[in-house]
Every structure is written in C-alpha cells, then in structure tokens.
Design a protein around this motif. Structure first.
Motif, PDB file in Angstrom:
ATOM      1  N   ASN A 121      -0.627  10.010   9.604  1.00 55.14           N
ATOM      2  CA  ASN A 121       0.063  10.037   8.318  1.00 55.14           C
ATOM      3  C   ASN A 121      -0.885   9.483   7.254  1.00 55.14           C
ATOM      4  OD1 ASN A 121       1.710   9.724   6.098  1.00 55.14           O
ATOM      5  ND2 ASN A 121       3.295   8.566   7.153  1.00 55.14           N
ATOM      6  N   PRO A 122      -1.682  10.343   6.604  1.00 55.59           N
ATOM      7  CA  PRO A 122      -2.700   9.875   5.661  1.00 55.59           C
ATOM      8  C   PRO A 122      -2.151   9.194   4.403  1.00 55.59           C
ATOM      9  CG  PRO A 122      -3.074  12.166   6.270  1.00 55.59           C
ATOM     10  CD  PRO A 122      -1.757  11.779   6.838  1.00 55.59           C
ATOM     11  N   LYS A 123      -0.889   9.378   4.111  1.00 52.69           N
ATOM     12  CA  LYS A 123      -0.298   8.755   2.915  1.00 52.69           C
ATOM     13  C   LYS A 123       1.022   8.073   3.271  1.00 52.69           C
ATOM     14  CE  LYS A 123      -2.420  11.785  -0.487  1.00 52.69           C
ATOM     15  NZ  LYS A 123      -3.179  10.825  -1.244  1.00 52.69           N
ATOM     16  N   ASP A 126       5.578   2.427   2.332  1.00 53.70           N
ATOM     17  CA  ASP A 126       5.773   1.079   2.876  1.00 53.70           C
ATOM     18  C   ASP A 126       6.668   1.119   4.107  1.00 53.70           C
ATOM     19  OD1 ASP A 126       4.157  -0.024   0.940  1.00 53.70           O
ATOM     20  OD2 ASP A 126       5.801  -0.805  -0.274  1.00 53.70           O
ATOM     21  N   ALA A 127       7.690   1.959   4.066  1.00 55.92           N
ATOM     22  CA  ALA A 127       8.587   2.086   5.229  1.00 55.92           C
ATOM     23  C   ALA A 127       7.835   2.641   6.433  1.00 55.92           C
ATOM     24  CB  ALA A 127       9.781   2.971   4.891  1.00 55.92           C
ATOM     25  N   ASP A 128       6.951   3.621   6.217  1.00 55.80           N
ATOM     26  CA  ASP A 128       6.146   4.172   7.310  1.00 55.80           C
ATOM     27  C   ASP A 128       5.260   3.084   7.920  1.00 55.80           C
ATOM     28  OD1 ASP A 128       7.150   6.755   6.783  1.00 55.80           O
ATOM     29  OD2 ASP A 128       5.455   7.246   5.461  1.00 55.80           O
ATOM     30  N   ILE A 129       4.662   2.272   7.060  1.00 56.67           N
ATOM     31  CA  ILE A 129       3.785   1.191   7.531  1.00 56.67           C
ATOM     32  C   ILE A 129       4.602   0.187   8.352  1.00 56.67           C
ATOM     33  CG2 ILE A 129       2.361  -0.766   6.807  1.00 56.67           C
ATOM     34  CD1 ILE A 129       1.589   1.001   4.327  1.00 56.67           C
ATOM     35  N   ASP A 130       5.756  -0.199   7.827  1.00 55.38           N
ATOM     36  CA  ASP A 130       6.597  -1.161   8.541  1.00 55.38           C
ATOM     37  C   ASP A 130       7.021  -0.643   9.907  1.00 55.38           C
ATOM     38  OD1 ASP A 130       6.395  -2.805   6.344  1.00 55.38           O
ATOM     39  OD2 ASP A 130       8.408  -2.348   5.576  1.00 55.38           O
ATOM     40  N   GLU A 131       7.298   0.638   9.983  1.00 56.43           N
ATOM     41  CA  GLU A 131       7.746   1.223  11.249  1.00 56.43           C
ATOM     42  C   GLU A 131       6.604   1.355  12.249  1.00 56.43           C
ATOM     43  OE1 GLU A 131       9.444   5.468  12.854  1.00 56.43           O
ATOM     44  OE2 GLU A 131      10.115   4.798  10.884  1.00 56.43           O
ATOM     45  N   HIS A 150      -2.875   1.323   1.418  1.00 49.48           N
ATOM     46  CA  HIS A 150      -2.588   2.180   0.256  1.00 49.48           C
ATOM     47  C   HIS A 150      -3.855   2.595  -0.482  1.00 49.48           C
ATOM     48  CE1 HIS A 150       1.676   2.282   0.696  1.00 49.48           C
ATOM     49  NE2 HIS A 150       1.829   0.981   0.558  1.00 49.48           N
ATOM     50  N   SER A 151      -4.879   1.726  -0.500  1.00 50.69           N
ATOM     51  CA  SER A 151      -6.125   2.109  -1.160  1.00 50.69           C
ATOM     52  C   SER A 151      -6.785   3.274  -0.439  1.00 50.69           C
ATOM     53  CB  SER A 151      -7.094   0.920  -1.238  1.00 50.69           C
ATOM     54  OG  SER A 151      -7.682   0.621   0.021  1.00 50.69           O
ATOM     55  N   LEU A 152      -6.638   3.316   0.880  1.00 50.08           N
ATOM     56  CA  LEU A 152      -7.201   4.421   1.651  1.00 50.08           C
ATOM     57  C   LEU A 152      -6.381   5.686   1.465  1.00 50.08           C
ATOM     58  CD1 LEU A 152      -7.966   2.390   4.838  1.00 50.08           C
ATOM     59  CD2 LEU A 152      -9.665   3.566   3.434  1.00 50.08           C
ATOM     60  N   SER A 153      -5.078   5.545   1.376  1.00 51.55           N
ATOM     61  CA  SER A 153      -4.229   6.729   1.257  1.00 51.55           C
ATOM     62  C   SER A 153      -4.240   7.310  -0.150  1.00 51.55           C
ATOM     63  CB  SER A 153      -2.790   6.417   1.690  1.00 51.55           C
ATOM     64  OG  SER A 153      -2.196   5.473   0.836  1.00 51.55           O
ATOM     65  N   ASN A 154      -4.713   6.516  -1.120  1.00 56.21           N
ATOM     66  CA  ASN A 154      -4.805   7.008  -2.494  1.00 56.21           C
ATOM     67  C   ASN A 154      -6.200   7.488  -2.840  1.00 56.21           C
ATOM     68  OD1 ASN A 154      -2.107   6.483  -3.065  1.00 56.21           O
ATOM     69  ND2 ASN A 154      -2.533   4.356  -3.573  1.00 56.21           N
ATOM     70  N   ALA A 155      -7.131   7.353  -1.903  1.00 56.84           N
ATOM     71  CA  ALA A 155      -8.532   7.720  -2.172  1.00 56.84           C
ATOM     72  C   ALA A 155      -8.731   9.217  -2.183  1.00 56.84           C
ATOM     73  CB  ALA A 155      -9.443   7.085  -1.121  1.00 56.84           C
TER      74      ALA A 155
END
Length: 155
Positions: A121-123, A126-131, A150-155
C-alpha cells in the motif's frame, strides 16, 4: 536435518534443528545481528524480517518454515528496495530525516514491517498504518514513524 534457503540473496544450507527459531538461525548461525530479540512471543515485532516478500516475526518461525524461501533481513533491506551498493533504502533515509529512532532497538523490525506495508500500500492512511504496523516502540516515536511513512507515500 538440513534446511536450504536464501538470506539477503545468498543461499545457505544448514544442518540444524528444524524447530530452531529463524531469529536464532539468523543471529547465531549466520551472524546477522540486525534482527533483534524482543519479546520471544511475536508480539513486539523487533524480530520482523521478510520471507518471500511478506513481513514475518522470526522469533516464533521455525527455520523449517523457510525451506526454499528468500529471507531478507535489515542488512539486506536496501538491496531489496533497489538501492545502490552501500546506499540507504529510501525508508532508511526517511527514518533519519524524521529522526525516528531514539534507542533504536526496535527499529530494524519496524523498518521491515513498514517497508512491507509500503510495498502493498504505497499511500497508506493513518488507519492503514495503525492496522498494519503492530510493532512496539518503547520510546514512543510513533508520530515520527507516521511522518516518515507519509513522507515516503507523498514522494
């Protein structure tokens, strides 16, 4: 008995007890000490490695479960992500830029778990990260971890 598998691109055949946890094989038999022992019950995630591209807790994974598999440890993360020789993986650079580690003990497992998440999941939200990221950081750097992701997913 013997088991054959690749670790960070190198094939190994080892004559060891098949129920030995992968963590101890990596650390004691192969000398790859970047993967850490935390809790021993697969709850903290300090021992996270990739097995055939999937994040897996190595403290409870018997070495027999990785027969003919490709294991990647923190030592092989940059190469797995296509970084040049002796370069950092983008996720490692983000960790430094966001000053994620304090004590750093859990970070090799955290990096492995996060890199597996970003591959799937490249982007992430917060809910995805928590899960997806259930690794424990006793220093509590979760806001920095989230910012680095988030810095990586927004790059």
């Amino acid at each position: 008995m013997s088991v054959t598998f690749k670790v960070n691109g190198v094939r190994h055949t080892l004559d060891i007890e098949m129920e030995m946890p992968l963590l101890w094989v990596l650390r004691n038999e192969l000398g790859l000490t970047g993967t850490k022992f935390g809790c021993g019950v697969a709850a903290c995630g300090a021992c996270t490695v990739h097995v055939d591209g999937e994040a897996m807790r190595s403290c409870l994974t018997p070495v027999s479960a990785v027969e003919n598999s490709e294991v990647v440890t923190i030592e092989g993360l940059a190469a797995e992500q296509g970084a040049a020789k002796d370069a950092l993986a983008p996720i490692q650079a983000a960790w430094i830029a966001h000053q994620v580690p304090q004590c750093g003990y859990c970070q090799s497992g955290m990096l492995m778990a996060v890199s597996a998440l970003l591959k799937e999941n490249p982007k992430p939200t917060d809910a995805d990260i928590d899960e997806a990221i259930t690794n424990v950081c006793r220093c509590g750097t979760y806001p920095r971890i989230r910012a680095a992701i988030h810095s990586l997913s927004n790059a």
